[in-house]
Design a protein around this motif. Structure first.
Motif, PDB file in Angstrom:
ATOM      1  N   SER A 276       7.813  -5.352 -15.325  1.00 15.01           N
ATOM      2  CA  SER A 276       7.342  -5.880 -14.041  1.00 15.01           C
ATOM      3  C   SER A 276       6.044  -6.661 -14.220  1.00 15.01           C
ATOM      4  CB  SER A 276       7.146  -4.744 -13.036  1.00 15.01           C
ATOM      5  OG  SER A 276       8.376  -4.139 -12.702  1.00 15.01           O
ATOM      6  N   ILE A 277       5.124  -6.132 -15.037  1.00 18.73           N
ATOM      7  CA  ILE A 277       3.857  -6.831 -15.279  1.00 18.73           C
ATOM      8  C   ILE A 277       4.110  -8.145 -16.026  1.00 18.73           C
ATOM      9  CG2 ILE A 277       1.600  -6.695 -16.404  1.00 18.73           C
ATOM     10  CD1 ILE A 277       1.876  -4.941 -13.930  1.00 18.73           C
ATOM     11  N   LEU A 278       5.039  -8.111 -17.000  1.00 21.30           N
ATOM     12  CA  LEU A 278       5.392  -9.339 -17.727  1.00 21.30           C
ATOM     13  C   LEU A 278       5.966 -10.399 -16.778  1.00 21.30           C
ATOM     14  CD1 LEU A 278       7.007  -7.734 -20.905  1.00 21.30           C
ATOM     15  CD2 LEU A 278       5.036  -9.288 -20.923  1.00 21.30           C
ATOM     16  N   GLU A 279       6.777  -9.953 -15.823  1.00 21.52           N
ATOM     17  CA  GLU A 279       7.353 -10.902 -14.855  1.00 21.52           C
ATOM     18  C   GLU A 279       6.260 -11.491 -13.967  1.00 21.52           C
ATOM     19  OE1 GLU A 279      10.873 -11.202 -11.435  1.00 21.52           O
ATOM     20  OE2 GLU A 279      10.451  -9.276 -12.404  1.00 21.52           O
TER      21      GLU A 279
ATOM     22  N   ARG B  66       0.812  -1.214   0.000  1.00 19.22           N
ATOM     23  CA  ARG B  66       0.000   0.000   0.000  1.00 19.22           C
ATOM     24  C   ARG B  66       0.852   1.273   0.000  1.00 19.22           C
ATOM     25  NH1 ARG B  66      -5.248  -1.543   0.853  1.00 19.22           N
ATOM     26  NH2 ARG B  66      -5.561  -3.513   1.965  1.00 19.22           N
ATOM     27  N   SER B  67       2.129   1.145   0.313  1.00 17.37           N
ATOM     28  CA  SER B  67       3.007   2.327   0.351  1.00 17.37           C
ATOM     29  C   SER B  67       3.596   2.672  -1.014  1.00 17.37           C
ATOM     30  CB  SER B  67       4.149   2.088   1.345  1.00 17.37           C
ATOM     31  OG  SER B  67       5.063   1.122   0.829  1.00 17.37           O
ATOM     32  N   ILE B  68       3.449   1.782  -2.010  1.00 19.61           N
ATOM     33  CA  ILE B  68       4.092   1.966  -3.315  1.00 19.61           C
ATOM     34  C   ILE B  68       3.431   3.101  -4.091  1.00 19.61           C
ATOM     35  CG2 ILE B  68       4.557   0.873  -5.543  1.00 19.61           C
ATOM     36  CD1 ILE B  68       4.652  -1.811  -4.020  1.00 19.61           C
ATOM     37  N   GLU B  69       4.264   4.037  -4.557  1.00 13.59           N
ATOM     38  CA  GLU B  69       3.733   5.172  -5.318  1.00 13.59           C
ATOM     39  C   GLU B  69       4.506   5.441  -6.604  1.00 13.59           C
ATOM     40  OE1 GLU B  69       3.412   8.665  -2.925  1.00 13.59           O
ATOM     41  OE2 GLU B  69       1.894   7.803  -1.576  1.00 13.59           O
ATOM     42  N   SER B  70       5.509   4.657  -6.909  1.00 14.51           N
ATOM     43  CA  SER B  70       6.297   4.909  -8.126  1.00 14.51           C
ATOM     44  C   SER B  70       6.600   3.603  -8.841  1.00 14.51           C
ATOM     45  CB  SER B  70       7.614   5.618  -7.779  1.00 14.51           C
ATOM     46  OG  SER B  70       8.503   4.726  -7.132  1.00 14.51           O
ATOM     47  N   VAL B  71       6.917   3.736 -10.126  1.00 12.88           N
ATOM     48  CA  VAL B  71       7.287   2.558 -10.917  1.00 12.88           C
ATOM     49  C   VAL B  71       8.528   1.904 -10.337  1.00 12.88           C
ATOM     50  CG1 VAL B  71       8.170   1.819 -13.166  1.00 12.88           C
ATOM     51  CG2 VAL B  71       6.206   3.371 -13.043  1.00 12.88           C
ATOM     52  N   GLN B  72       9.503   2.715  -9.906  1.00 18.32           N
ATOM     53  CA  GLN B  72      10.739   2.158  -9.352  1.00 18.32           C
ATOM     54  C   GLN B  72      10.461   1.314  -8.114  1.00 18.32           C
ATOM     55  OE1 GLN B  72      10.189   5.268 -10.268  1.00 18.32           O
ATOM     56  NE2 GLN B  72      11.967   6.189 -11.294  1.00 18.32           N
ATOM     57  N   GLU B  73       9.566   1.792  -7.246  1.00 22.98           N
ATOM     58  CA  GLU B  73       9.221   1.026  -6.039  1.00 22.98           C
ATOM     59  C   GLU B  73       8.474  -0.249  -6.407  1.00 22.98           C
ATOM     60  OE1 GLU B  73       8.818   5.148  -3.430  1.00 22.98           O
ATOM     61  OE2 GLU B  73       7.035   3.918  -3.822  1.00 22.98           O
TER      62      GLU B  73
ATOM     63  N   VAL C 216       8.225  -6.172  -6.998  1.00 27.08           N
ATOM     64  CA  VAL C 216       8.052  -7.398  -7.790  1.00 27.08           C
ATOM     65  C   VAL C 216       9.325  -8.234  -7.768  1.00 27.08           C
ATOM     66  CG1 VAL C 216       7.667  -8.295 -10.120  1.00 27.08           C
ATOM     67  CG2 VAL C 216       6.273  -6.387  -9.260  1.00 27.08           C
ATOM     68  N   SER C 217      10.477  -7.573  -7.910  1.00 27.09           N
ATOM     69  CA  SER C 217      11.749  -8.285  -7.951  1.00 27.09           C
ATOM     70  C   SER C 217      12.048  -8.999  -6.635  1.00 27.09           C
ATOM     71  CB  SER C 217      12.878  -7.304  -8.282  1.00 27.09           C
ATOM     72  OG  SER C 217      14.132  -7.930  -8.220  1.00 27.09           O
ATOM     73  N   ASN C 218      11.766  -8.340  -5.512  1.00 24.80           N
ATOM     74  CA  ASN C 218      12.143  -8.876  -4.198  1.00 24.80           C
ATOM     75  C   ASN C 218      11.075  -9.737  -3.544  1.00 24.80           C
ATOM     76  OD1 ASN C 218      14.771  -7.816  -3.928  1.00 24.80           O
ATOM     77  ND2 ASN C 218      13.966  -5.812  -3.348  1.00 24.80           N
ATOM     78  N   LEU C 219       9.798  -9.514  -3.907  1.00 30.02           N
ATOM     79  CA  LEU C 219       8.741 -10.115  -3.098  1.00 30.02           C
ATOM     80  C   LEU C 219       7.741 -10.958  -3.881  1.00 30.02           C
ATOM     81  CD1 LEU C 219       8.149  -7.097  -0.714  1.00 30.02           C
ATOM     82  CD2 LEU C 219       9.231  -9.258  -0.148  1.00 30.02           C
ATOM     83  N   LEU C 220       8.149 -11.519  -5.003  1.00 35.23           N
ATOM     84  CA  LEU C 220       7.253 -12.419  -5.735  1.00 35.23           C
ATOM     85  C   LEU C 220       6.766 -13.580  -4.869  1.00 35.23           C
ATOM     86  CD1 LEU C 220       8.393 -12.828  -9.450  1.00 35.23           C
ATOM     87  CD2 LEU C 220       6.080 -12.483  -8.607  1.00 35.23           C
TER      88      LEU C 220
ATOM     89  N   TYR D 175      11.547  -7.093 -25.371  1.00 35.15           N
ATOM     90  CA  TYR D 175      11.427  -8.062 -26.477  1.00 35.15           C
ATOM     91  C   TYR D 175      11.676  -9.485 -25.989  1.00 35.15           C
ATOM     92  CZ  TYR D 175      12.558 -10.791 -30.602  1.00 35.15           C
ATOM     93  OH  TYR D 175      12.599 -11.785 -31.548  1.00 35.15           O
ATOM     94  N   LYS D 176      12.731  -9.688 -25.188  1.00 38.44           N
ATOM     95  CA  LYS D 176      13.055 -11.029 -24.695  1.00 38.44           C
ATOM     96  C   LYS D 176      11.913 -11.575 -23.837  1.00 38.44           C
ATOM     97  CE  LYS D 176      17.360 -11.515 -26.222  1.00 38.44           C
ATOM     98  NZ  LYS D 176      17.732 -12.578 -27.202  1.00 38.44           N
ATOM     99  N   SER D 177      11.320 -10.722 -23.004  1.00 36.74           N
ATOM    100  CA  SER D 177      10.230 -11.177 -22.137  1.00 36.74           C
ATOM    101  C   SER D 177       8.993 -11.549 -22.945  1.00 36.74           C
ATOM    102  CB  SER D 177       9.870 -10.085 -21.123  1.00 36.74           C
ATOM    103  OG  SER D 177      10.921  -9.869 -20.215  1.00 36.74           O
ATOM    104  N   VAL D 178       8.696 -10.735 -23.957  1.00 36.55           N
ATOM    105  CA  VAL D 178       7.501 -10.996 -24.768  1.00 36.55           C
ATOM    106  C   VAL D 178       7.710 -12.230 -25.648  1.00 36.55           C
ATOM    107  CG1 VAL D 178       6.025 -10.107 -26.621  1.00 36.55           C
ATOM    108  CG2 VAL D 178       6.713  -8.613 -24.727  1.00 36.55           C
ATOM    109  N   SER D 179       8.822 -12.267 -26.373  1.00 36.76           N
ATOM    110  CA  SER D 179       9.061 -13.384 -27.303  1.00 36.76           C
ATOM    111  C   SER D 179       9.262 -14.704 -26.555  1.00 36.76           C
ATOM    112  CB  SER D 179      10.280 -13.094 -28.186  1.00 36.76           C
ATOM    113  OG  SER D 179      11.456 -12.966 -27.405  1.00 36.76           O
ATOM    114  N   GLY D 180       9.763 -14.638 -25.303  1.00 35.82           N
ATOM    115  CA  GLY D 180       9.998 -15.865 -24.533  1.00 35.82           C
ATOM    116  C   GLY D 180       8.852 -16.243 -23.632  1.00 35.82           C
TER     117      GLY D 180
END
Length: 737
Positions: free
Chosen positions: A549-552, A494-501, A506-510, A588-593
Motif C-alpha cells: 500500500s505504501i509503495l502504491e 480517521r476510522s482506519i485501524e487495520s492494515v486490511q482497512e 488506498v485501493s479505492n480512494l487514491l 518485488y514487482k512494485s519495487v523493481s518497477g
C-alpha cells in the motif's frame, strides 16, 4: 373507516385492473355479462354489451383518481369523437374520480344524448358504496384488500412509537407500487389454513415485500401488527388474548448468516410461540428467511429441524415466482408513472421487456426513478424504455440523489464501512465492527436489520454471512463524492485501524487522497499509526500488504513523504519470510518497477528475500512446480539462490520419480505434472536418471490412454430457450397495452 380504505385503494389500480373492476360492478348492477377485451388499443370501447334486439351499450372506464376532474373532462372530449363514430344506443362512464352533480351535468352535455341518465355516470363515491356492501367483488380484487395511506397514517398515530409503528410506515410506502402475485395469494392461503408460514428465497426475490403485503391485508381485516423481528420474547410480551394480532418476524434465523438459534433456548421459545399461535383463533404469524439460511438451519440439528419445520407451519419458497413477480412490478410502476398508451406498449413488447425483467440490476426503485423523469408524450415510448435500461446499466444518477438526500447517517456509514473492506465480498462481522466504529456506538440488532432491509438489493447484497455493493457503479460514485467532501474523507481516514482497512482505503480512494488539501497528511498519520502497531510482525503477510500500500501511494502520488516512508520500510529486517508467495512477487514487482531510483535500488534485496521465502515452503514436487512459476516472476536468473533452488528441485524430482518406480505413489500426479518432472530430469540427466525417465514415460502413457481421457468429449444438448412462463409473463405485461 372501511369507506376511506376502499377509496384510497382505488388509486393503486391500473387502467386494465379498473376495467375488470367495472366489469364486476356492472354485473352486480344489471346481472348481464359485458364483453371485456384484451389490453391494447380499444378504439373507444372498454366494455360492450349487445342484447338480442341489437341494442348496443358502450362503457368507457377512466382510472384517473390522481389526475382529478379537469383532466378527466379534457379526456372525455376526445372520447366523444370516438363515441360519435361508434354510435352506441347507450353510453356509460365509470371513473375513479369523485364527481359532483354539476360535474355529471357537464359530462352529459359533452356526450349530447348518448348518456341517457345521471345514473349512467358512475364516480368514485358510487363505486365505494357498491364495494362497501359487496364483499364478493372485494374478494376478487386483491388491491382492495389493502388499506389506504390515510388509514395507515391514522394507525401509526395510534401505535406506540416502537418498531411496529415503523413497520406500518414501511408498509405504507411499499403498497404504492405493490402488485399482488401468486406468492401473495399462496401465503394468504397458508395462513388461513395453519395461522403460520415461512417465506423463503434468495436475496431480492421479495420475501419482505410479500410478508408486508400480507400484513397489510390482515391490518385491513382488523388485526394489529406486531413486529417481533430480532427477539421472539417481544411476541410473548405483546400477546393480548382478546385482540386479533398479526406477528411479523423478518429474518428469524439471522439476516446474513445462521445465528446459533439453540443458544439461550431460542429454538424452544419460537417453537412454543408457534404452537400458541397455531392453536389460537385470531392470531397469525409470518416468518421470513433466506433460502441458504433455511438449509443451514435444517442441517444444524434435528432439534432445530423438528421444532421449526414441522407440519404446524408451511414453507413457501418465492424463488419460483421471480419472473412473474418482476413482470407485475414493472406493470405497476409503468402505470404509476402515468405514461401514455403508446409509451406503455413498448414495455409489453416481447422484443424489449426481457432486457428489463432479466437485467442483473433489476430494481423497482431504479425503474421508478427513471420513469419519473420521462415526459408523458405520445412519442416517448422508446425514450422511456431506453432511459430505464440506461438507469439499470449505470445507475450513478440515482446514487447521487439517494446518498445526498434519502439515506440516514447510519445507512451512509454502512456504505463507508463496506468501502473500507478489503474483499469485494466482505465478511459481515468485519464490516459490522467498522460500521459500529464509524457510527460511534454499537448499532442495535433491530436497527441493523432495518438498515439492511432498506438497502438490500438497492445498495447492498447480503448472502451467507457476507456483504457487498449491489453494483460496481456505487463504488465509482462514492470515490468521486468523497474526493469533494472533506467531512466524509476525514471521517473515513480517521476510522482506519487495520492494515486490511488501510489497503482498501488506498485501493479505492487514491483520487480522494490527491484531491483533498490535507489528504496526504491525514493518510500519513494513519499509516504511521499502523506502522507502529506492526513492530514484531516484519516479514509477515500483514507487513507485506502494508508495504504494498505504501509503495502504491509513493508511485501514484510522487510525494516525498511516502518516498521516505518506503525506504524506511525496506531498510527493516527484509530477510524475514512471508507466507503468501503472491505477496512476495507483488512486492518485488512494485519495487523493481518503481520509477523512484531510491526505491528500485532495493530490488536485489527483495529478490533474495522472495526466493528464500518461497524455498522455505517447498516440500514436494507439486510445491516445487508452483514455486518454479514464482521464481520466474522474481527474475531469479543466475543468482546464487537460484542455483541452489535448481539443485533442490532436481533432488525433489528424483525422489518423486523414485516413488513412482517403486509403486508408492503412481496416482498422486496428473499427466502435466509428470511431464514437467520428466523434462526436469532430462535437462539434468545422468546415468542414474535414465531408468526414472522411462518409468515416467510409461506412467504418462497409462494416464493419457485411460478411459476418462479417451473420447472424453462431453456430450452437449441444444438447450431450449423457450420458457414455460413466457405466455403468462406476456399476459401480465399486456395490461400495459
Amino acid at each position: 373507516m372501511g369507506k376511506k380504505m376502499q377509496i384510497m385503494a382505488l388509486a393503486r389500480f391500473s387502467g386494465t385492473e379498473f376495467e375488470k373492476l367495472t366489469y364486476d360492478l356492472l354485473f352486480e348492477r344489471e346481472k348481464v355479462r359485458y364483453e371485456i377485451f384484451t389490453p391494447g388499443r380499444d378504439g373507444g370501447i372498454d366494455l360492450r354489451y349487445v342484447d338480442n334486439q341489437q341494442f348496443f351499450t358502450l362503457v368507457q372506464c377512466k382510472q384517473m383518481m390522481e389526475s382529478g376532474y379537469p383532466k378527466l373532462k379534457s379526456s372525455l372530449k376526445k372520447e366523444f369523437e370516438k363515441c360519435v363514430e361508434l354510435n352506441p344506443d347507450r353510453y356509460m362512464l365509470y371513473t375513479s374520480v369523485a364527481l359532483t352533480p354539476g360535474n355529471k351535468k357537464e359530462i352529459k352535455e359533452i356526450f349530447r344524448g348518448y348518456i341517457k341518465s345521471d345514473s349512467d355516470i358512475v364516480g368514485r363515491d358510487e363505486i365505494d358504496a357498491i364495494l362497501s356492501s359487496n364483499h364478493e367483488i372485494v374478494r376478487r380484487h386483491p388491491k382492495l384488500w389493502f388499506p389506504g395511506a390515510d388509514f395507515l397514517d391514522e394507525i401509526v398515530n395510534k401505535y406506540e412509537r416502537n418498531q411496529s409503528a415503523a413497520l406500518v410506515t414501511e408498509i405504507s410506502g411499499m403498497l404504492t407500487s405493490f402488485a399482488p402475485s401468486e406468492s401473495f395469494f399462496d401465503a394468504i392461503a397458508m395462513l388461513e389454513e395453519k395461522n403460520a408460514c415461512i417465506l423463503t428465497g434468495d436475496p431480492g426475490v421479495g420475501k419482505t415485500t410479500v410478508a408486508q403485503a400480507v400484513a397489510a391485508k390482515y391490518l385491513k381485516d382488523g388485526y394489529k401488527i406486531i413486529d417481533v423481528s430480532g427477539d421472539i420474547d417481544n411476541a410473548n410480551l405483546s400477546w393480548h388474548p382478546d385482540q386479533r394480532q398479526f406477528f411479523y418476524f423478518d429474518d428469524f434465523l439471522g439476516q446474513t448468516r445462521l445465528f446459533d438459534i439453540t443458544a439461550k433456548n431460542q429454538d424452544s421459545k419460537i417453537h412454543q410461540f408457534l404452537n400458541r399461535v397455531t392453536n389460537t383463533p385470531g392470531k397469525k404469524i409470518v416468518f421470513t428467511s433466506r433460502e441458504y439460511i433455511i438449509q443451514q438451519g435444517r442441517e444444524l440439528s434435528e432439534r432445530v429441524n423438528g421444532k421449526l419445520f414441522s407440519d404446524r407451519i408451511s414453507v413457501l419458497n418465492l424463488n419460483q415466482y421471480r419472473m412473474k413477480t418482476r413482470a407485475k412490478i414493472l406493470v405497476a410502476l409503468v402505470w404509476r408513472a402515468g405514461l401514455s398508451r403508446d409509451c406503455r406498449r413498448i414495455f409489453a413488447d416481447r422484443r424489449y421487456y426481457p432486457k428489463v425483467l432479466g437485467h442483473r440490476n433489476f430494481n423497482p426503485r431504479l425503474i421508478d426513478a427513471s420513469l419519473s423523469e420521462i415526459g408523458v408524450t405520445e412519442k416517448s415510448g422508446h425514450l422511456a424504455f431506453d432511459r430505464v435500461l440506461q438507469m439499470l446499466d449505470t445507475p450513478e444518477e440515482v446514487w447521487g440523489h439517494m446518498f445526498s438526500s434519502q439515506m440516514t447517517l447510519v445507512e451512509l456509514n454502512l456504505s463507508f464501512a463496506l468501502l473500507l473492506s478489503p474483499q469485494r465480498e466482505a465478511d459481515f462481522d468485519n464490516v459490522l465492527t467498522l460500521w459500529n466504529r464509524l457510527v460511534g456506538h454499537a448499532i442495535h440488532p433491530i436497527d441493523q436489520s432495518r438498515v439492511l432491509r432498506t438497502l438490500e438489493g438497492v445498495v447492498i447484497h447480503v448472502a451467507a454471512g457476507s456483504i457487498r455493493f449491489s453494483n460496481p457503479s456505487i463504488v465509482d460514485y462514492l470515490r468521486h463524492s468523497i474526493s469533494s467532501n472533506s467531512i466524509w474523507f476525514s471521517s473515513l481516514v480517521r476510522s482506519i485501524e487495520s492494515v486490511q482497512e488501510f489497503e482498501a482505503f488506498v485501493s479505492n480512494l487514491l483520487p480522494a487522497i490527491k484531491a483533498q488539501d490535507n489528504g496526504v497528511d491525514l493518510t500519513n498519520q494513519v499509516a504511521s499509526k499502523l506502522y507502529s502497531s506492526l513492530f514484531g510482525t516484519f516479514g509477515s503477510d500483514l507487513w507485506a500488504r502494508f508495504l504494498l500500500s505504501i509503495l502504491e501511494l509513493e508511485e501514484k502520488l510522487k510525494d516525498s513523504v511516502f518516498s521516505d516512508f518506503c525506504t524506511n520500510l525496506l531498510d527493516v529486517d527484509i530477510a524475514r519470510t512471508a507466507d503468501d508467495p503472491d505477496l512476495v512477487v507483488a512486492v518485488y514487482k512494485s519495487v523493481s518497477g518503481s520509477s523512484n531510483a531510491k526505491v528500485a535500488e532495493y530490488s536485489a534485496d527483495v529478490q533474495r528475500w522472495g526466493i528464500n521465502s518461497i524455498r522455505w515452503h517447498v516440500s514436494d514436487w507439486q510445491d516445487g512446480l508452483q514455486a518454479q512459476d514464482f521464481y520466474s516472476d522474481l527474475d531469479a536468473g543466475d543468482c546464487a539462490e537460484a542455483i541452489e533452488v535448481e539443485l533442490e528441485m532436481r533432488e525433489i524430482a528424483t525422489r518423486a520419480a523414485s516413488s513412482i518406480e517403486f509403486g508408492e505413489s503412481s496416482g498422486d500426479w496428473d499427466s502435466y505434472e509428470l511431464s514437467r518432472m520428466r523434462d526436469f530430469l532430462a535437462d539434468y540427466q545422468d546415468e542414474d536418471d535414465e531408468s526414472l525417465i522411462r518409468v515416467l514415460d510409461r506412467q504418462i502413457m497409462i494416464i493419457d490412454h485411460s478411459p476418462e481421457n479417451l473420447g472424453g468429449t462431453a456430450g452437449y444438448s441444444n438447450a431450449r430457450v423457450a420458457n414455460s412462463d413466457d405466455a403468462s409473463i406476456q399476459a401480465i405485461l399486456n395490461e400495459l397495452m
